[in-house]
Design a protein around this motif. Structure first.
Motif, PDB file in Angstrom:
ATOM      1  N   GLU A 194      -7.595  11.519  15.247  1.00  0.00           N
ATOM      2  CA  GLU A 194      -6.924  11.164  16.504  1.00  0.00           C
ATOM      3  C   GLU A 194      -6.871   9.661  16.703  1.00  0.00           C
ATOM      4  N   LEU A 195      -7.952   8.969  16.351  1.00  0.00           N
ATOM      5  CA  LEU A 195      -7.937   7.509  16.439  1.00  0.00           C
ATOM      6  C   LEU A 195      -6.890   6.918  15.501  1.00  0.00           C
ATOM      7  N   LEU A 196      -6.781   7.472  14.307  1.00  0.00           N
ATOM      8  CA  LEU A 196      -5.802   6.983  13.348  1.00  0.00           C
ATOM      9  C   LEU A 196      -4.382   7.226  13.842  1.00  0.00           C
ATOM     10  N   LEU A 197      -4.139   8.398  14.417  1.00  0.00           N
ATOM     11  CA  LEU A 197      -2.809   8.707  14.942  1.00  0.00           C
ATOM     12  C   LEU A 197      -2.415   7.748  16.062  1.00  0.00           C
ATOM     13  N   ASP A 198      -3.377   7.328  16.861  1.00  0.00           N
ATOM     14  CA  ASP A 198      -3.089   6.464  18.014  1.00  0.00           C
ATOM     15  C   ASP A 198      -3.000   4.993  17.647  1.00  0.00           C
ATOM     16  N   SER A 199      -3.483   4.618  16.483  1.00  0.00           N
ATOM     17  CA  SER A 199      -3.479   3.212  16.095  1.00  0.00           C
ATOM     18  C   SER A 199      -2.050   2.710  15.895  1.00  0.00           C
ATOM     19  N   LYS A 200      -1.848   1.428  16.135  1.00  0.00           N
ATOM     20  CA  LYS A 200      -0.512   0.838  16.015  1.00  0.00           C
ATOM     21  C   LYS A 200      -0.380  -0.130  14.845  1.00  0.00           C
ATOM     22  N   ILE A 201      -1.464  -0.383  14.124  1.00  0.00           N
ATOM     23  CA  ILE A 201      -1.389  -1.301  12.993  1.00  0.00           C
ATOM     24  C   ILE A 201      -0.840  -0.558  11.769  1.00  0.00           C
ATOM     25  N   PRO A 202      -0.368  -1.280  10.744  1.00  0.00           N
ATOM     26  CA  PRO A 202       0.068  -0.598   9.511  1.00  0.00           C
ATOM     27  C   PRO A 202      -1.090   0.177   8.890  1.00  0.00           C
ATOM     28  N   ARG A 203      -0.816   1.423   8.525  1.00  0.00           N
ATOM     29  CA  ARG A 203      -1.857   2.310   8.019  1.00  0.00           C
ATOM     30  C   ARG A 203      -1.324   3.088   6.829  1.00  0.00           C
ATOM     31  N   THR A 204      -2.143   3.184   5.794  1.00  0.00           N
ATOM     32  CA  THR A 204      -1.795   3.972   4.609  1.00  0.00           C
ATOM     33  C   THR A 204      -2.981   4.834   4.243  1.00  0.00           C
ATOM     34  N   TYR A 205      -2.688   6.062   3.854  1.00  0.00           N
ATOM     35  CA  TYR A 205      -3.728   6.996   3.411  1.00  0.00           C
ATOM     36  C   TYR A 205      -3.433   7.362   1.965  1.00  0.00           C
ATOM     37  N   LEU A 206      -4.351   7.048   1.057  1.00  0.00           N
ATOM     38  CA  LEU A 206      -4.228   7.388  -0.356  1.00  0.00           C
ATOM     39  C   LEU A 206      -5.064   8.621  -0.655  1.00  0.00           C
ATOM     40  N   LEU A 207      -4.508   9.552  -1.409  1.00  0.00           N
ATOM     41  CA  LEU A 207      -5.246  10.746  -1.801  1.00  0.00           C
ATOM     42  C   LEU A 207      -4.919  11.103  -3.237  1.00  0.00           C
ATOM     43  N   PRO A 208      -5.797  11.847  -3.914  1.00  0.00           N
ATOM     44  CA  PRO A 208      -5.493  12.280  -5.278  1.00  0.00           C
ATOM     45  C   PRO A 208      -4.327  13.259  -5.283  1.00  0.00           C
ATOM     46  N   GLY A 224       3.456   6.989  11.873  1.00  0.00           N
ATOM     47  CA  GLY A 224       3.598   5.746  11.134  1.00  0.00           C
ATOM     48  C   GLY A 224       2.647   5.548   9.984  1.00  0.00           C
ATOM     49  N   VAL A 225       1.808   6.536   9.690  1.00  0.00           N
ATOM     50  CA  VAL A 225       0.881   6.435   8.564  1.00  0.00           C
ATOM     51  C   VAL A 225       1.624   6.803   7.278  1.00  0.00           C
ATOM     52  N   ALA A 226       1.589   5.928   6.299  1.00  0.00           N
ATOM     53  CA  ALA A 226       2.122   6.259   4.979  1.00  0.00           C
ATOM     54  C   ALA A 226       1.087   7.094   4.240  1.00  0.00           C
ATOM     55  N   VAL A 227       1.482   8.266   3.775  1.00  0.00           N
ATOM     56  CA  VAL A 227       0.598   9.146   3.020  1.00  0.00           C
ATOM     57  C   VAL A 227       1.064   9.120   1.569  1.00  0.00           C
ATOM     58  N   VAL A 228       0.200   8.634   0.672  1.00  0.00           N
ATOM     59  CA  VAL A 228       0.596   8.356  -0.705  1.00  0.00           C
ATOM     60  C   VAL A 228      -0.337   9.088  -1.662  1.00  0.00           C
ATOM     61  N   SER A 229       0.236   9.901  -2.543  1.00  0.00           N
ATOM     62  CA  SER A 229      -0.534  10.592  -3.569  1.00  0.00           C
ATOM     63  C   SER A 229      -0.611   9.730  -4.821  1.00  0.00           C
ATOM     64  N   VAL A 230      -1.806   9.638  -5.395  1.00  0.00           N
ATOM     65  CA  VAL A 230      -2.033   8.836  -6.603  1.00  0.00           C
ATOM     66  C   VAL A 230      -2.345   9.802  -7.749  1.00  0.00           C
ATOM     67  N   PRO A 231      -1.644   9.700  -8.873  1.00  0.00           N
ATOM     68  CA  PRO A 231      -1.875  10.654  -9.975  1.00  0.00           C
ATOM     69  C   PRO A 231      -3.121  10.315 -10.770  1.00  0.00           C
ATOM     70  N   ASP A 232      -3.532  11.288 -11.579  1.00  0.00           N
ATOM     71  CA  ASP A 232      -4.559  11.080 -12.611  1.00  0.00           C
ATOM     72  C   ASP A 232      -5.872  10.571 -12.045  1.00  0.00           C
ATOM     73  N   CYS A 233      -6.342  11.209 -10.989  1.00  0.00           N
ATOM     74  CA  CYS A 233      -7.604  10.765 -10.387  1.00  0.00           C
ATOM     75  C   CYS A 233      -8.208  11.903  -9.579  1.00  0.00           C
ATOM     76  N   GLY A 234      -9.498  11.711  -9.280  1.00  0.00           N
ATOM     77  CA  GLY A 234     -10.185  12.538  -8.314  1.00  0.00           C
ATOM     78  C   GLY A 234     -10.480  11.717  -7.068  1.00  0.00           C
ATOM     79  N   HIS A 235     -11.580  12.070  -6.390  1.00  0.00           N
ATOM     80  CA  HIS A 235     -11.918  11.429  -5.120  1.00  0.00           C
ATOM     81  C   HIS A 235     -12.123   9.918  -5.260  1.00  0.00           C
ATOM     82  N   ASN A 236     -12.691   9.488  -6.386  1.00  0.00           N
ATOM     83  CA  ASN A 236     -12.919   8.055  -6.615  1.00  0.00           C
ATOM     84  C   ASN A 236     -11.684   7.437  -7.261  1.00  0.00           C
ATOM     85  N   ILE A 237     -10.634   7.315  -6.479  1.00  0.00           N
ATOM     86  CA  ILE A 237      -9.330   6.921  -7.014  1.00  0.00           C
ATOM     87  C   ILE A 237      -9.410   5.581  -7.729  1.00  0.00           C
ATOM     88  N   MET A 238     -10.123   4.626  -7.139  1.00  0.00           N
ATOM     89  CA  MET A 238     -10.160   3.271  -7.698  1.00  0.00           C
ATOM     90  C   MET A 238     -10.880   3.215  -9.040  1.00  0.00           C
TER      91      MET A 238
END
Length: 256
Positions: A194-208, A224-238
């Motif tokens: 809910e806090l994320l939904l209400d925020s007004k700053i640029p926001r991106t969510y990365l998931l496997p 306004g949240v960009a939801v981006v899937s990253v290939p070839d990874c698990g929870h520790n994307i980086m």
């Protein structure tokens, strides 16, 4: 290694700082982790290098102090992190935060908005979780009482999480690890989502990408949240896909 006193008792948060241009980027680790181990390769990647970067260890984790009297709520973590960033002269930072650290970053942006200009959340916790005995993460730790965990439950967790996670989890104070996990599982009011939904700053969510659609993604995108899937990874994307993580993060940081 730099540090700042962040509690009235004199407890210190410590971070590795890389010199570069402002505004600063602040990297925040997940439960039982440490930012230098998880984010140094990302902060120095050609797509992300050149910016002042603070790889922060939250209280109870990594190189930071492990106070027993600290309550380790997400709000307390966020306030302690805010104190460290204020001491470091940081304003309007770009927060890149993994898992539990993402939850702390959301709370930080809500409670201390002058410190955060944008959020890149890396498979971050958004919702409360029910305690689940024998689960590997916060919900499993939260299934113990504090007394049970300190008396030997931590060793059961060690055996479940595996050598990679334990290599950094073992650095966390056991009280800190337990209380942080309990409060992460309980979440915040309003919830992190809910806090994320209400925020007004640029926001991106990365998931496997392998995890499939993110629950609630449509509402996040609508806010306004960009939801981006990253290939070839698990929870520790980086760690699992460093180049894919760097590409996705650089794109997120370039968003208007």
């Amino acid at each position: 290694m730099k540090n700042a006193v962040v509690t009235p008792e004199g407890d210190r948060i410590r971070w590795v700082e890389l010199a570069g241009e402002e505004p600063a980027r602040v990297y925040v680790h997940g439960l039982g982790a440490t930012s230098p181990a998880y984010f140094t390769a990302s902060a120095t990647h050609p797509l992300l290098a050149g910016r002042r970067s603070l790889l922060v260890d939250l209280l109870g984790h990594g190189h930071s102090d492990r106070p027993e009297r600290f309550d380790y709520t997400l709000e307390a973590h966020a306030d302690a992190l805010a104190a460290a960033l204020n001491e470091a002269g940081v304003e309007g930072a770009e927060l890149i935060a993994h898992s539990m650290g993402g939850a702390v970053a959301i709370v930080l942006a809500d409670r201390h908005p002058h410190l955060v200009s944008r959020l890149v959340l890396v498979d971050a916790n958004l919702d409360p979780q029910q305690p689940v005995p024998a689960a590997p993460g916060s919900s499993g730790i939260a299934s113990y009482t504090e007394e049970e965990f300190l008396a030997g439950g931590w060793a059961e967790v060690r055996d479940r999480v595996g050598a990679h996670w334990w290599s950094t989890m073992r650095l966390a104070g056991r009280t800190a690890l337990y209380r942080t996990a309990v409060h992460l599982a309980a979440g915040t009011t309003p919830t992190m989502r809910e806090l994320l939904l209400d925020s007004k700053i640029p926001r991106t969510y990365l998931l496997p990408e392998a995890d499939g659609p993110l629950p609630g993604a449509a509402a996040l995108r609508a806010s306004g949240v960009a939801v981006v899937s990253v290939p070839d990874c698990g929870h520790n994307i980086m760690l699992d896909n460093p180049d894919g993580f760097a590409r996705a993060t650089a794109a997120a940081l370039a968003r208007d």
